[in-house]
Design an enzyme around this catalytic site. Structure first.
Site, mmCIF file in Angstrom:
data_model
loop_
_atom_site.group_PDB
_atom_site.id
_atom_site.type_symbol
_atom_site.label_atom_id
_atom_site.label_comp_id
_atom_site.label_asym_id
_atom_site.label_seq_id
_atom_site.Cartn_x
_atom_site.Cartn_y
_atom_site.Cartn_z
ATOM 1 N N THR A 1 -57.069 -3.725 -44.916
ATOM 2 C CA THR A 1 -55.711 -4.269 -45.071
ATOM 3 C C THR A 1 -54.852 -3.467 -46.027
ATOM 4 O OG1 THR A 1 -56.361 -5.691 -46.908
ATOM 5 C CG2 THR A 1 -56.529 -6.627 -44.674
ATOM 6 N N HIS B 1 -37.360 3.001 -56.221
ATOM 7 C CA HIS B 1 -37.117 2.002 -57.271
ATOM 8 C C HIS B 1 -38.285 1.816 -58.228
ATOM 9 C CE1 HIS B 1 -33.840 -0.210 -54.730
ATOM 10 N NE2 HIS B 1 -33.613 1.100 -54.852
ATOM 11 N N HIS C 1 -33.534 1.711 -62.626
ATOM 12 C CA HIS C 1 -34.933 1.486 -62.282
ATOM 13 C C HIS C 1 -35.877 2.034 -63.354
ATOM 14 C CE1 HIS C 1 -33.377 0.287 -58.449
ATOM 15 N NE2 HIS C 1 -32.799 1.468 -58.294
#
Length: 149
Positions: free
Chosen positions: A68, A99, A134
């Site tokens: 996954t 970001h 950011h």
């Protein structure tokens, strides 16, 4: 990024092999941190190898694959200085670099197929950290890591 470390468990082996060819075709140097077969193995070993390569400056970034993408990214994120993201589509991969200045990308071979994986990797590689507003957030993450050491 011109040089990457790539690691996976047995579930991600086939996809890793296909991505190696894709990355080489783009002129990207890849250090294969394993696994090297479909024989059952555990992802923390390979997440650790890739994270260490990134931390030590051996590579510019890392790619990780498990079923996954979740377990292998959790493991990588245990290393101070690693900002691993698991993505199932290109937009999040792009924004994670812009970001969050991610340095490791993970995904699941049971979640994405080869063509989507290529698009995710390409979007992540094409993006650059924007800094600015950011930067303070990434710095805050680093400060949290330092308190936890």
């Amino acid at each position: 990024m011109k040089k990457l470390a790539l690691g996976c468990d047995h579930v991600g082996f086939i996809l890793k092999q296909d991505l190696l060819a894709h990355l080489h075709s783009k002129g990207i140097e890849v250090i294969d941190k394993g696994t090297w077969s479909e024989e059952r193995t555990d992802y923390p070993r390979y997440a650790s190898a890739v994270a260490e390569a990134v931390i030590q400056g051996e590579v510019d970034g890392g790619l990780l694959i498990c079923g996954t993408g979740v377990g292998i990214s959790i493991t990588a994120n245990k290393f101070p200085g690693i900002r691993a993201v698991v993505c199932s589509e290109p937009y999040s991969a792009q924004l994670s670099r812009q970001h969050n200045d991610t340095n490791v990308l993970a995904f699941g071979s049971r979640v994405v197929g080869l063509e989507l994986a290529k698009m995710i990797v390409d979007a992540w590689l094409a993006a650059e950290f924007e800094g600015g507003r950011h930067q303070a957030r990434v710095q805050a993450i680093s400060e949290i890591e330092q308190r936890r050491e």
